[in-house]
Design a protein around this motif. Structure first.
Motif, PDB file in Angstrom:
ATOM      1  N   PRO A 150      -2.714  37.952 -41.828  1.00  0.00           N
ATOM      2  CA  PRO A 150      -3.812  37.484 -42.405  1.00  0.00           C
ATOM      3  C   PRO A 150      -4.943  38.621 -42.492  1.00  0.00           C
ATOM      4  CG  PRO A 150      -3.119  35.771 -40.886  1.00  0.00           C
ATOM      5  CD  PRO A 150      -1.982  36.960 -40.867  1.00  0.00           C
ATOM      6  N   PRO A 151      -5.499  38.933 -43.440  1.00  0.00           N
ATOM      7  CA  PRO A 151      -6.432  39.923 -43.795  1.00  0.00           C
ATOM      8  C   PRO A 151      -7.439  40.165 -42.784  1.00  0.00           C
ATOM      9  CG  PRO A 151      -6.151  38.653 -46.054  1.00  0.00           C
ATOM     10  CD  PRO A 151      -5.301  37.917 -44.833  1.00  0.00           C
ATOM     11  N   LEU A 152      -7.947  39.022 -42.157  1.00  0.00           N
ATOM     12  CA  LEU A 152      -9.297  39.378 -41.322  1.00  0.00           C
ATOM     13  C   LEU A 152      -8.591  39.951 -39.949  1.00  0.00           C
ATOM     14  CD1 LEU A 152     -11.402  36.126 -41.924  1.00  0.00           C
ATOM     15  CD2 LEU A 152     -11.719  38.466 -42.676  1.00  0.00           C
ATOM     16  N   ILE A 153      -7.427  39.485 -39.300  1.00  0.00           N
ATOM     17  CA  ILE A 153      -6.736  39.704 -38.343  1.00  0.00           C
ATOM     18  C   ILE A 153      -6.479  41.375 -38.567  1.00  0.00           C
ATOM     19  CG2 ILE A 153      -4.620  39.405 -36.828  1.00  0.00           C
ATOM     20  CD1 ILE A 153      -4.896  36.740 -37.295  1.00  0.00           C
ATOM     21  N   LEU A 154      -5.701  41.593 -39.668  1.00  0.00           N
ATOM     22  CA  LEU A 154      -5.354  43.059 -39.764  1.00  0.00           C
ATOM     23  C   LEU A 154      -6.627  43.990 -39.808  1.00  0.00           C
ATOM     24  CD1 LEU A 154      -3.323  45.193 -40.818  1.00  0.00           C
ATOM     25  CD2 LEU A 154      -3.690  44.685 -43.073  1.00  0.00           C
ATOM     26  N   ASN A 155      -7.819  43.608 -40.421  1.00  0.00           N
ATOM     27  CA  ASN A 155      -8.896  44.320 -40.469  1.00  0.00           C
ATOM     28  C   ASN A 155      -9.324  44.574 -39.123  1.00  0.00           C
ATOM     29  OD1 ASN A 155     -11.015  46.099 -41.653  1.00  0.00           O
ATOM     30  ND2 ASN A 155     -12.221  44.198 -41.813  1.00  0.00           N
ATOM     31  N   SER A 156      -9.614  43.413 -38.346  1.00  0.00           N
ATOM     32  CA  SER A 156     -10.385  43.289 -36.965  1.00  0.00           C
ATOM     33  C   SER A 156      -9.317  44.261 -36.032  1.00  0.00           C
ATOM     34  CB  SER A 156     -10.190  41.855 -36.390  1.00  0.00           C
ATOM     35  OG  SER A 156     -10.528  41.856 -35.197  1.00  0.00           O
ATOM     36  N   ALA A 157      -8.001  44.035 -36.124  1.00  0.00           N
ATOM     37  CA  ALA A 157      -7.187  44.873 -34.960  1.00  0.00           C
ATOM     38  C   ALA A 157      -7.238  46.312 -35.590  1.00  0.00           C
ATOM     39  CB  ALA A 157      -5.734  44.381 -35.117  1.00  0.00           C
ATOM     40  N   GLN A 158      -7.021  46.773 -36.813  1.00  0.00           N
ATOM     41  CA  GLN A 158      -6.974  48.291 -37.119  1.00  0.00           C
ATOM     42  C   GLN A 158      -8.169  48.695 -36.883  1.00  0.00           C
ATOM     43  OE1 GLN A 158      -7.837  50.225 -39.613  1.00  0.00           O
ATOM     44  NE2 GLN A 158      -9.156  48.948 -40.929  1.00  0.00           N
ATOM     45  N   ILE A 159      -9.441  48.044 -37.368  1.00  0.00           N
ATOM     46  CA  ILE A 159     -10.630  48.832 -37.232  1.00  0.00           C
ATOM     47  C   ILE A 159     -11.172  49.107 -35.668  1.00  0.00           C
ATOM     48  CG2 ILE A 159     -12.111  46.924 -37.250  1.00  0.00           C
ATOM     49  CD1 ILE A 159     -13.701  48.567 -39.693  1.00  0.00           C
ATOM     50  N   MET A 160     -10.698  48.126 -34.815  1.00  0.00           N
ATOM     51  CA  MET A 160     -10.976  48.097 -33.444  1.00  0.00           C
ATOM     52  C   MET A 160     -10.122  49.110 -32.907  1.00  0.00           C
ATOM     53  SD  MET A 160     -11.654  45.050 -30.725  1.00  0.00           S
ATOM     54  CE  MET A 160     -10.036  44.118 -31.337  1.00  0.00           C
ATOM     55  N   ILE A 161      -8.858  49.383 -33.191  1.00  0.00           N
ATOM     56  CA  ILE A 161      -7.978  50.242 -32.481  1.00  0.00           C
ATOM     57  C   ILE A 161      -8.337  51.685 -32.970  1.00  0.00           C
ATOM     58  CG2 ILE A 161      -5.517  51.124 -32.523  1.00  0.00           C
ATOM     59  CD1 ILE A 161      -4.478  48.147 -32.716  1.00  0.00           C
ATOM     60  N   GLY A 162      -8.579  51.918 -34.078  1.00  0.00           N
ATOM     61  CA  GLY A 162      -9.216  53.004 -34.601  1.00  0.00           C
ATOM     62  C   GLY A 162     -10.466  53.368 -33.994  1.00  0.00           C
ATOM     63  N   GLY A 163     -11.303  52.555 -33.862  1.00  0.00           N
ATOM     64  CA  GLY A 163     -12.811  52.771 -33.245  1.00  0.00           C
ATOM     65  C   GLY A 163     -12.543  53.387 -31.740  1.00  0.00           C
ATOM     66  N   LEU A 164     -11.626  52.518 -31.015  1.00  0.00           N
ATOM     67  CA  LEU A 164     -11.419  53.037 -29.849  1.00  0.00           C
ATOM     68  C   LEU A 164     -10.882  54.377 -29.644  1.00  0.00           C
ATOM     69  CD1 LEU A 164      -9.677  49.904 -28.211  1.00  0.00           C
ATOM     70  CD2 LEU A 164     -11.883  50.868 -27.340  1.00  0.00           C
ATOM     71  N   PHE A 165      -9.928  54.711 -30.597  1.00  0.00           N
ATOM     72  CA  PHE A 165      -9.403  56.146 -30.657  1.00  0.00           C
ATOM     73  C   PHE A 165     -10.377  57.094 -30.900  1.00  0.00           C
ATOM     74  CE2 PHE A 165      -4.829  54.376 -31.423  1.00  0.00           C
ATOM     75  CZ  PHE A 165      -4.448  54.593 -30.089  1.00  0.00           C
ATOM     76  N   ILE A 166     -11.234  56.838 -31.996  1.00  0.00           N
ATOM     77  CA  ILE A 166     -12.277  57.774 -32.164  1.00  0.00           C
ATOM     78  C   ILE A 166     -13.274  58.056 -31.089  1.00  0.00           C
ATOM     79  CG2 ILE A 166     -14.263  58.084 -33.759  1.00  0.00           C
ATOM     80  CD1 ILE A 166     -12.917  56.671 -35.914  1.00  0.00           C
ATOM     81  N   PHE A 167     -13.446  56.924 -30.381  1.00  0.00           N
ATOM     82  CA  PHE A 167     -14.597  57.143 -29.223  1.00  0.00           C
ATOM     83  C   PHE A 167     -13.813  57.923 -28.255  1.00  0.00           C
ATOM     84  CE2 PHE A 167     -16.110  55.440 -25.255  1.00  0.00           C
ATOM     85  CZ  PHE A 167     -17.425  55.641 -25.341  1.00  0.00           C
ATOM     86  N   PHE A 168     -12.604  57.404 -27.689  1.00  0.00           N
ATOM     87  CA  PHE A 168     -11.873  58.305 -26.633  1.00  0.00           C
ATOM     88  C   PHE A 168     -11.728  59.941 -27.078  1.00  0.00           C
ATOM     89  CE2 PHE A 168      -9.540  54.425 -25.521  1.00  0.00           C
ATOM     90  CZ  PHE A 168     -10.451  53.940 -24.429  1.00  0.00           C
TER      91      PHE A 168
END
Length: 307
Positions: free
Chosen positions: A183-201
């Motif tokens: 589902p596009p919303l699940i894909l976007n939510s998961a990938q963008i949140m994971i990417g955000g965590l990596f950028i923050f770290f």
């Protein structure tokens, strides 16, 4: 069929307009914080904003765990590399210049799609259009008064933004090639949140971390940009998952980004103003994008009128 193409066109225009507003928003928020820290928090919040619209939490985590390797791959190129470089580069150039350079994304998208997707090939006319668009980018770059090879110059900011462009388009190709039924919303939510965590770290050892109270414009910018990412990327993933949608065709609407983004920067940012040579470069890029997709667009439009 007509309804599908109308819906696709409207959603593509909406997503691109939303993206064009990001340049001014980022420039408003960046003076109060460091770029990577700001980007990381933005995308973490974006992913969280989408979760309530994805259905049950149980199904959300089930889909994410089942497709975690694919989601990580998309997140690497579509969020982590793209926006780590984007925020770094944006902090080195003007908002208008960033809007124009990033708006040349369809040129890179069409070129990459030609070599990486079997059903999205370019003709010599496409190559000519791409070349003219790149000339527009060069015109803009050479027009900058601080153009140099020194550290922190707009030259390096320009290079960083171009590499970010390539990474983001590669992420789109990964989504299209995989044809996974996520589902596009699940894909976007998961990938963008994971990417955000990596950028923050990543930001912690580079920029440090400090908990403090920021001025109101910072929070307004952060919340708006988080909403922007949640909505625009979700729309884009929905479009990428539609059958028979080509990346090169879909990306024609991104010519809205440099025009609208530059205009908003000039209107909202006190230190931004239009320059003749910058406008010329912008017009060259926009013309190349129109020429790039004109023939295919007319053929598709005629087809849908007949169907």
């Amino acid at each position: 069929m007509k309804r599908i193409i109308t819906s696709t066109t409207f959603l593509a225009i909406l997503a691109c307009f939303l993206w064009s507003t990001a340049f001014a928003g980022i420039k408003i928020g960046l003076p109060y914080t460091d770029p990577l820290n700001f980007a990381g928090l933005r995308f973490i919040l974006s992913g969280l904003f989408i979760i309530p619209f994805t259905g049950s939490l149980r199904n959300y985590f089930k889909v994410v765990s089942k497709n975690i390797l694919f989601i990580l791959k998309v997140s690497l190129f579509q969020t982590f590399i793209l926006y780590s470089l984007f925020y770094t580069g944006l902090n080195m150039v003007s908002g208008a210049l960033a809007a124009i350079v990033v708006g040349s994304s369809p040129l890179f998208a069409s070129l990459m799609a030609h070599f990486m997707l079997h059903n999205d090939k370019m003709t010599w006319k496409n190559a000519l259009s791409i070349s003219s668009g790149l000339i527009g980018v060069v015109i803009i770059a050479l027009s900058r008064s601080k153009f140099s090879l020194s550290e922190g110059s707009e030259f390096w900011g320009l290079i960083i933004l171009i590499v970010a462009n390539i990474s983001g388009n590669f992420g789109n190709i990964i989504v299209v090639k995989a044809q996974k039924k996520i589902p596009p919303l699940i894909l976007n939510s998961a990938q963008i949140m994971i990417g955000g965590l990596f950028i923050f770290f990543l930001s912690i050892p580079i920029e440090g971390f400090e908990v403090k109270i920021y001025p109101t414009p910072y929070y307004i910018s952060l919340i708006y940009l988080s909403f922007l990412s949640a909505s625009a990327f979700s729309i884009w993933y929905i479009l990428l998952n539609r059958p028979n949608i080509k990346i090169s065709y879909l990306n024609i609407w991104k010519f809205i980004v440099p025009v609208s983004g530059a205009a908003l920067s000039w209107l909202l940012l006190p230190d931004e103003s239009p320059e003749t040579i910058t406008i010329v470069g912008m017009l060259v890029i926009c013309l190349s994008l129109i020429l790039l997709n004109l023939n295919d667009g007319l053929k598709r439009f005629a087809f849908y009128l007949k169907s």
